[in-house]
Design an enzyme around this catalytic site. Structure first.
Site: not given
Ligand code: CTP
Length: 402
Positions: A216, A312-313
């Site tokens: 991204n 999801d970290i």
């Molecule tokens: N994050 C994470 N690991 C992932 C996805 C997200 O740790 N696999 C963390 C990001 O670093 C951020 C938060 O979760 O602190 C939200 O990330 P965001 O990209 O806004 O949301 P998503 O969980 O990816 O949800 P969506 O794409 O549906 O908005």
């Protein structure tokens, strides 16, 4: 930032031309500039060009302050919020350390009761010289602020540390200095000393084959700025970073990774931590299988791309047996920013979430306007440089931990 003004002392060096850009950048940020040019500074920029940009009388030694401008040097040095020396030559800093006052610039530095920010610019050997290093250390100890110098090619043909910081970086430092004493106070008191802060930043890269990947637009700038701001306040910072083109901030331990799985592993290895700040734009999915060889166009159409979800970290660390005491997530949203962010705060079990409207040019850009959401409410911060926003967050963390 409005109603703030700086007194800019332009020393004699080739970098003086950058001060013209600095004045413009400050005007763009709503900061007024009044300028003094040293005698040797006038060899590089003219009072006319500086005056045209500041819209104010420019002071040089050629002016009689009492007669011509009806302002004494004492008043000039005090009717400002911050004194900025850019370029700060070795000579100007040596004068300031020794309290010499034989021209308008040095007299002003001696007479001011305001904080002074230096943006040094000189040849690398002059910068490295023990005399200069001693002077810089003394000025720092006495409360002066510094921005730069940067490393790079020099006007004299040499390479090394000594280039004046870029106007945007100086403007960032000025903004931070003007945005209140809290951070400056923090710079001295190091309120995050002995705190381990773990930060993720940048994108992750999920390989399809040896030459292709899913990723991204994250530049990593916000995460790196937060790492720098926490380190400034004395924290031990571990920055787990995806591939970006940024230099590791000073006093930060940077661990470089590529994929989401590697990022998680590096984060777990870095535990325990007092604070976890999840700034990374982790790729949500990765290809289910990865080809060891470059996938060729075989004439039979497009190869299928099956995806599976990445860990999801943030959620993992929020629920970890070694959970950091304060877990901060980021929410990158393009619409219904606060609503979506609040939902993420709950879903990912973090303590705070920073909402980011990424519908404009925040991703990859230099500025950001953050909304800090905690269980107690929302705090809307202004549009500012990513470093200023980072310093605001670092200060908030230090206040909460103390
Ligand atoms: N994050 C994470 N690991 C992932 C996805 C997200 O740790 N696999 C963390 C990001 O670093 C951020 C938060 O979760 O602190 C939200 O990330 P965001 O990209 O806004 O949301 P998503 O969980 O990816 O949800 P969506 O794409 O549906 O908005």
């Amino acid at each position: 930032m409005t109603d703030k003004s700086v007194l800019l002392i332009i020393g004699g060096g080739i970098a003086a031309y950058k001060s013209l850009f600095l004045i413009r950048e400050l005007a763009r940020r709503g900061v007024k500039t009044r300028a003094i040019i040293t005698r040797s500074g006038t060899e590089f920029v003219t009072p006319l060009s500086v005056g045209a940009l500041t819209g104010e009388t420019v002071f040089t030694d050629l002016f009689d302050l009492t007669q011509e401008a009806e302002m004494g040097h004492i008043e000039l040095s005090r009717s400002t919020d911050l004194v900025v020396v850019a370029p700060a030559t070795a000579d100007l800093m040596a004068k300031a350390v020794n309290g010499l006052a034989n021209d308008l610039a040095s007299t002003t530095l001696l007479a001011t009761d305001k904080r002074v920010l230096y943006a040094p610019a000189m040849n690398v050997r002059m910068w490295d010289h023990p005399a200069t290093q001693r002077n810089v250390a003394t000025l720092r100890d006495e409360g002066a602020l510094f921005v730069g110098p940067d490393e790079g090619d020099m006007a004299c043909g040499e390479y090394g540390l000594g280039r004046m910081a870029e106007p945007e970086a100086i403007a960032d430092a000025i903004e931070a200095a003007l945005s209140g004493e809290t951070h400056l106070d923090g710079l001295k008191k190091k309120p995050l000393k002995n705190k381990h802060i773990l930060i993720t930043a940048g994108p992750t890269r999920e390989p399809i084959d040896p030459v292709r990947y899913l990723s991204n637009h994250s530049s990593g700038k916000q995460g790196y700025a937060i790492a720098a701001a926490c380190a400034e306040l004395g924290a031990d910072v571990t920055l787990v970073s995806g591939p970006v083109s940024l230099k590791s901030p000073a006093n930060v331990k940077t661990v470089n990774i590529e994929t989401a799985k590697e990022m998680l592993k590096a984060c777990e290895k870095a535990l325990p931590a007092d604070v976890f700040i999840s700034v990374a734009a982790v790729a949500d999915w990765r290809p289910s299988s990865q080809s060891g060889k470059k996938i060729k166009k075989d004439g039979k159409g497009v190869p299928p791309l099956m995806l599976e979800e990445n860990p999801d970290i943030l959620s993992t660390l929020s629920k970890h047996k070694k959970r950091p005491g304060l877990v901060i997530g980021f929410a990158a949203e393009t619409n219904d920013v606060v609503k979506h962010a609040k939902a993420k705060l709950k879903k990912k079990a973090c303590d705070w979430i920073v909402a980011n409207d990424v519908s404009g040019d925040v991703m990859g850009g230099d500025n950001n306007s953050m909304i800090l959401i905690t269980k107690n409410g929302e705090d809307h911060w202004p549009m500012e440089s990513k470093l200023s926003a980072a310093r605001r967050l670092a200060t908030k963390i230090s206040e909460t931990l103390s």
